[in-house]
Every structure is written in C-alpha cells, then in structure tokens.
Design a protein around this motif. Structure first.
Motif, PDB file in Angstrom:
ATOM      1  N   CYS A 119       0.821  -1.215   0.000  1.00  0.00           N
ATOM      2  CA  CYS A 119       0.000   0.000   0.000  1.00  0.00           C
ATOM      3  C   CYS A 119       0.855   1.266   0.000  1.00  0.00           C
ATOM      4  O   CYS A 119       0.333   2.364   0.159  1.00  0.00           O
ATOM      5  CB  CYS A 119      -0.972  -0.007   1.179  1.00  0.00           C
ATOM      6  SG  CYS A 119      -0.211   0.248   2.803  1.00  0.00           S
ATOM      7  N   HIS A 120       2.174   1.080  -0.137  1.00  0.00           N
ATOM      8  CA  HIS A 120       3.125   2.200  -0.224  1.00  0.00           C
ATOM      9  C   HIS A 120       3.037   3.132   0.977  1.00  0.00           C
ATOM     10  O   HIS A 120       3.111   4.360   0.832  1.00  0.00           O
ATOM     11  CB  HIS A 120       2.901   2.988  -1.522  1.00  0.00           C
ATOM     12  CG  HIS A 120       2.905   2.148  -2.761  1.00  0.00           C
ATOM     13  ND1 HIS A 120       4.061   1.555  -3.244  1.00  0.00           N
ATOM     14  CD2 HIS A 120       1.895   1.762  -3.595  1.00  0.00           C
ATOM     15  CE1 HIS A 120       3.760   0.853  -4.331  1.00  0.00           C
ATOM     16  NE2 HIS A 120       2.462   0.963  -4.564  1.00  0.00           N
ATOM     17  N   ALA A 121       2.876   2.547   2.159  1.00  0.00           N
ATOM     18  CA  ALA A 121       2.808   3.351   3.382  1.00  0.00           C
ATOM     19  C   ALA A 121       4.186   3.913   3.712  1.00  0.00           C
ATOM     20  O   ALA A 121       5.184   3.189   3.700  1.00  0.00           O
ATOM     21  CB  ALA A 121       2.303   2.500   4.538  1.00  0.00           C
ATOM     22  N   LEU A 122       4.241   5.208   3.998  1.00  0.00           N
ATOM     23  CA  LEU A 122       5.507   5.873   4.295  1.00  0.00           C
ATOM     24  C   LEU A 122       5.660   6.199   5.767  1.00  0.00           C
ATOM     25  O   LEU A 122       6.752   6.553   6.225  1.00  0.00           O
ATOM     26  CB  LEU A 122       5.622   7.169   3.473  1.00  0.00           C
ATOM     27  CG  LEU A 122       5.574   7.008   1.945  1.00  0.00           C
ATOM     28  CD1 LEU A 122       5.621   8.372   1.274  1.00  0.00           C
ATOM     29  CD2 LEU A 122       6.727   6.133   1.469  1.00  0.00           C
ATOM     30  N   GLU A 123       4.573   6.085   6.522  1.00  0.00           N
ATOM     31  CA  GLU A 123       4.602   6.457   7.937  1.00  0.00           C
ATOM     32  C   GLU A 123       3.715   5.511   8.725  1.00  0.00           C
ATOM     33  O   GLU A 123       2.690   5.035   8.217  1.00  0.00           O
ATOM     34  CB  GLU A 123       4.118   7.900   8.106  1.00  0.00           C
ATOM     35  CG  GLU A 123       4.179   8.407   9.538  1.00  0.00           C
ATOM     36  CD  GLU A 123       3.633   9.820   9.665  1.00  0.00           C
ATOM     37  OE1 GLU A 123       3.652  10.358  10.785  1.00  0.00           O
ATOM     38  OE2 GLU A 123       3.184  10.372   8.644  1.00  0.00           O
ATOM     39  N   LEU A 124       4.095   5.235   9.952  1.00  0.00           N
ATOM     40  CA  LEU A 124       3.323   4.360  10.830  1.00  0.00           C
ATOM     41  C   LEU A 124       3.519   4.813  12.264  1.00  0.00           C
ATOM     42  O   LEU A 124       4.659   4.937  12.733  1.00  0.00           O
ATOM     43  CB  LEU A 124       3.789   2.903  10.670  1.00  0.00           C
ATOM     44  CG  LEU A 124       2.966   1.814  11.372  1.00  0.00           C
ATOM     45  CD1 LEU A 124       1.561   1.762  10.778  1.00  0.00           C
ATOM     46  CD2 LEU A 124       3.641   0.460  11.232  1.00  0.00           C
ATOM     47  N   ARG A 183      -2.409   8.570  13.797  1.00  0.00           N
ATOM     48  CA  ARG A 183      -3.169   8.674  12.560  1.00  0.00           C
ATOM     49  C   ARG A 183      -2.812   7.577  11.550  1.00  0.00           C
ATOM     50  O   ARG A 183      -3.671   7.107  10.814  1.00  0.00           O
ATOM     51  CB  ARG A 183      -2.932  10.051  11.918  1.00  0.00           C
ATOM     52  CG  ARG A 183      -3.551  11.201  12.723  1.00  0.00           C
ATOM     53  CD  ARG A 183      -5.063  11.081  12.751  1.00  0.00           C
ATOM     54  NE  ARG A 183      -5.688  12.117  13.564  1.00  0.00           N
ATOM     55  CZ  ARG A 183      -6.022  11.934  14.845  1.00  0.00           C
ATOM     56  NH1 ARG A 183      -5.792  10.775  15.433  1.00  0.00           N
ATOM     57  NH2 ARG A 183      -6.598  12.906  15.535  1.00  0.00           N
ATOM     58  N   ALA A 184      -1.544   7.216  11.473  1.00  0.00           N
ATOM     59  CA  ALA A 184      -1.105   6.185  10.524  1.00  0.00           C
ATOM     60  C   ALA A 184      -1.082   4.842  11.241  1.00  0.00           C
ATOM     61  O   ALA A 184      -0.087   4.464  11.876  1.00  0.00           O
ATOM     62  CB  ALA A 184       0.263   6.523   9.965  1.00  0.00           C
ATOM     63  N   ILE A 185      -2.192   4.122  11.161  1.00  0.00           N
ATOM     64  CA  ILE A 185      -2.394   2.904  11.959  1.00  0.00           C
ATOM     65  C   ILE A 185      -2.525   1.689  11.045  1.00  0.00           C
ATOM     66  O   ILE A 185      -3.257   1.716  10.049  1.00  0.00           O
ATOM     67  CB  ILE A 185      -3.660   3.037  12.833  1.00  0.00           C
ATOM     68  CG1 ILE A 185      -3.528   4.245  13.774  1.00  0.00           C
ATOM     69  CG2 ILE A 185      -3.915   1.752  13.625  1.00  0.00           C
ATOM     70  CD1 ILE A 185      -4.830   4.643  14.436  1.00  0.00           C
ATOM     71  N   ALA A 186      -1.809   0.626  11.386  1.00  0.00           N
ATOM     72  CA  ALA A 186      -1.899  -0.629  10.647  1.00  0.00           C
ATOM     73  C   ALA A 186      -2.358  -1.741  11.587  1.00  0.00           C
ATOM     74  O   ALA A 186      -2.144  -1.666  12.804  1.00  0.00           O
ATOM     75  CB  ALA A 186      -0.560  -0.994  10.023  1.00  0.00           C
ATOM     76  N   VAL A 187      -2.976  -2.764  11.020  1.00  0.00           N
ATOM     77  CA  VAL A 187      -3.497  -3.884  11.812  1.00  0.00           C
ATOM     78  C   VAL A 187      -2.694  -5.140  11.498  1.00  0.00           C
ATOM     79  O   VAL A 187      -2.568  -5.540  10.332  1.00  0.00           O
ATOM     80  CB  VAL A 187      -4.996  -4.131  11.508  1.00  0.00           C
ATOM     81  CG1 VAL A 187      -5.506  -5.336  12.302  1.00  0.00           C
ATOM     82  CG2 VAL A 187      -5.810  -2.886  11.835  1.00  0.00           C
ATOM     83  N   GLY A 188      -2.144  -5.744  12.535  1.00  0.00           N
ATOM     84  CA  GLY A 188      -1.481  -7.033  12.403  1.00  0.00           C
ATOM     85  C   GLY A 188      -2.455  -8.130  12.773  1.00  0.00           C
ATOM     86  O   GLY A 188      -3.029  -8.100  13.865  1.00  0.00           O
ATOM     87  N   SER A 189      -2.687  -9.087  11.885  1.00  0.00           N
ATOM     88  CA  SER A 189      -3.702 -10.118  12.133  1.00  0.00           C
ATOM     89  C   SER A 189      -3.058 -11.408  12.635  1.00  0.00           C
ATOM     90  O   SER A 189      -2.255 -12.016  11.942  1.00  0.00           O
ATOM     91  CB  SER A 189      -4.510 -10.390  10.864  1.00  0.00           C
ATOM     92  OG  SER A 189      -3.679 -10.856   9.827  1.00  0.00           O
ATOM     93  N   LEU A 190      -3.410 -11.785  13.837  1.00  0.00           N
ATOM     94  CA  LEU A 190      -2.941 -13.043  14.410  1.00  0.00           C
ATOM     95  C   LEU A 190      -3.954 -14.134  14.056  1.00  0.00           C
ATOM     96  O   LEU A 190      -4.619 -14.710  14.913  1.00  0.00           O
ATOM     97  CB  LEU A 190      -2.771 -12.919  15.924  1.00  0.00           C
ATOM     98  CG  LEU A 190      -1.866 -13.957  16.605  1.00  0.00           C
ATOM     99  CD1 LEU A 190      -0.436 -13.832  16.080  1.00  0.00           C
ATOM    100  CD2 LEU A 190      -1.887 -13.781  18.113  1.00  0.00           C
ATOM    101  N   PHE A 191      -4.061 -14.371  12.755  1.00  0.00           N
ATOM    102  CA  PHE A 191      -4.958 -15.378  12.199  1.00  0.00           C
ATOM    103  C   PHE A 191      -4.105 -16.387  11.442  1.00  0.00           C
ATOM    104  O   PHE A 191      -3.139 -16.011  10.768  1.00  0.00           O
ATOM    105  CB  PHE A 191      -5.958 -14.760  11.224  1.00  0.00           C
ATOM    106  CG  PHE A 191      -7.020 -13.910  11.862  1.00  0.00           C
ATOM    107  CD1 PHE A 191      -8.331 -14.348  11.919  1.00  0.00           C
ATOM    108  CD2 PHE A 191      -6.715 -12.658  12.391  1.00  0.00           C
ATOM    109  CE1 PHE A 191      -9.313 -13.567  12.495  1.00  0.00           C
ATOM    110  CE2 PHE A 191      -7.687 -11.866  12.968  1.00  0.00           C
ATOM    111  CZ  PHE A 191      -9.000 -12.318  13.024  1.00  0.00           C
ATOM    112  N   LEU A 192      -4.485 -17.636  11.514  1.00  0.00           N
ATOM    113  CA  LEU A 192      -3.738 -18.659  10.797  1.00  0.00           C
ATOM    114  C   LEU A 192      -4.148 -18.742   9.327  1.00  0.00           C
ATOM    115  O   LEU A 192      -3.312 -18.929   8.447  1.00  0.00           O
ATOM    116  CB  LEU A 192      -3.935 -20.020  11.466  1.00  0.00           C
ATOM    117  CG  LEU A 192      -3.161 -21.198  10.868  1.00  0.00           C
ATOM    118  CD1 LEU A 192      -1.655 -20.948  10.953  1.00  0.00           C
ATOM    119  CD2 LEU A 192      -3.527 -22.492  11.578  1.00  0.00           C
ATOM    120  N   THR A 193      -5.451 -18.590   9.076  1.00  0.00           N
ATOM    121  CA  THR A 193      -5.973 -18.766   7.718  1.00  0.00           C
ATOM    122  C   THR A 193      -6.903 -17.612   7.338  1.00  0.00           C
ATOM    123  O   THR A 193      -7.345 -16.838   8.185  1.00  0.00           O
ATOM    124  CB  THR A 193      -6.755 -20.087   7.595  1.00  0.00           C
ATOM    125  OG1 THR A 193      -7.959 -19.989   8.387  1.00  0.00           O
ATOM    126  CG2 THR A 193      -5.922 -21.261   8.077  1.00  0.00           C
TER     127      THR A 193
END
Length: 262
Positions: A119-124, A183-193
C-alpha cells in the motif's frame, strides 16, 4: 512400533492443506492428516475411522488455535470424547493448542511489512493486534504479553482487538489510538488462515481507516515447528502410558528415540 499419526485439527482453509502438504514432504515417515471442526470434510470421526480401518491404533490431535494456550475449546473437546467413545481400542491424545507463541510475532512482522509495502505506506505511528477471539485464560494473558513485546520492539503503541466480540473491536482499538493522536495505523492479524473471521477483520480494519491489515500467518516453517513440538510432547506422554511389559524390545527403544528427535 511406529509413531502415532498426527492429525491437524482446524477449520477448513487452503492454508491448512498447504501446511499438511509441507509437513508430509518434510516427514514422509510420519502420517499427517487433516480433520476439520466446521462443515468442511473430512471430519475427525472420518479421519480416525479411516486410520482404524488401516490398522493404525495411535493418533495425536493438534488443535490449530493461535489464541488458546491450554483449553482446546468446547467443540474440539466434545468431538474428542465422541471419537474416543467410538474407538475404545485406539490410543488417542489431544495435544495443547498452538497458542500465541512468541515465534508468531516474527511471522506477523513479515506479513505486515509486505502489506505496508503493497500500500506504499511511508509512515506508521500505531498498531492493532487483531485476533479471531480472546482465547482461553492463559491465551488471553499470552496475547497481552505478545502485544507488549510487539509494542516494545517497534516502539509504537499497540491496541488489542478481537473479531468475535469477546474483547475490543478493531474499530474501537483504532479509535483508541486516534484519541492518543495516532493517525497512521496498521493492523497485524494473528490469524492462521483466511477464514470468515479474518475476512470480517479485513472489512472492519479498512472501514475504520487502517492503512492496511496483514495477511494470515499461513503455512510458515515456524508453524510447522510449533506443531511438531506439540506433537512430540503428546506422543511421549502416550509412550509413557504404555504398560511396562510393552516397553521390552529394541524396536520400542528405537521408536522412543525417533519420537525424541521429532
């Protein structure tokens, strides 16, 4: 005496099939099977019935839950009791679930880096750790620990969320971070499938304005190692339960050494 069959117990998804295929290629001498808890075949009774028809008398179930550390869950527990009752001549064991092991954070980081790059994110400046559910009591404690470790590693605030409503929602977690000025927020998914639960997480994350959400952990080599670790402990417990007079013979000694090496 051969090693017990290994049965991956999960919800039906292509990633689990890939995981089984990878495991079988790495350990061709070990029977690796799939049994699904949802409507996707084969079911656990079908798998155990097929094993019994081939004369296999020992098998270990590995619950593929990333949120439960001790409790396998009601559906898995009920299934296990039914299968044992239907096959009293078989030696069956239920291993501990995969659980929120520390090793999973490395896979999570890789998946999230790929998602951010796409997604070409430049900031987090904020992260959400999303899970399908809150898990059992021990799992909840470990998930909270993983969130703290993840936060410390990246030096960013991490909010926790679960999709099934047993904890804060992804939307609530993102809003919490926004209240802190993030403001620049990403979600890490602790999902197997890529389950229905994961797809719900994707919808919630993107509708709440997250930059991106990482893909499921999938058939990673570190998942294979966790499965084999759970299997080895359960298989050794089964071996310890064999009466003393059945431990005689070089073949049994060799078999035990093979199990230790798993």
């Amino acid at each position: 005496m051969t090693a017990p069959a290994l049965i991956l117990l999960a919800d039906g998804a292509e990633e689990i099939r890939l995981l089984r295929k990878r495991m079988q290629m790495q350990r061709p001498e070990l029977p690796v099977h799939l049994a699904f808890l949802d409507q996707c075949p084969p079911s656990a009774p079908q798998v155990v019935g097929a094993l019994a028809s081939r004369g296999i008398r020992e098998a270990v179930f590995i619950p593929m839950s990333l949120t439960h550390a001790v409790d396998v869950g009601q559906s898995a527990s009920d299934m296990f009791q039914r299968v044992r009752a239907a096959h009293p001549d078989m030696n069956l064991a239920m291993a501990r679930p995969i659980g929120p092991a520390a090793e999973l954070l490395s896979i999570l980081d890789l998946r999230l880096r790929n998602a951010l790059s796409s997604c070409h994110a430049l900031e987090l400046d904020g992260l959400v750790l999303a899970t399908p559910d809150s898990g059992d009591v021990r799992g909840q404690s470990l998930i909270a620990r993983r969130a703290r470790q993840w936060s410390s590693h990246h030096r960013l605030p991490v909010a926790m969320a679960s999709v099934d409503g047993s904890g804060s929602s992804i939307v609530s977690a993102i809003n919490l971070l926004r209240e802190q000025g993030r403001r620049a927020i990403a979600v890490g998914s602790l999902f197997l499938t890529a389950s229905e639960s994961f797809m719900a997480a994707v919808e919630q994350a993107l509708s709440a304005g997250a930059l991106t959400i990482s893909s499921p952990l999938g058939a990673d080599e570190r998942i294979v190692e966790l499965v084999m670790s759970r299997y080895s402990f359960a298989a050794m417990d089964m071996l310890d339960a064999v009466p003393a007079d059945e431990h005689l013979g070089d073949d049994v000694i060799t078999s035990s050494l093979e199990l230790i090496a798993l």
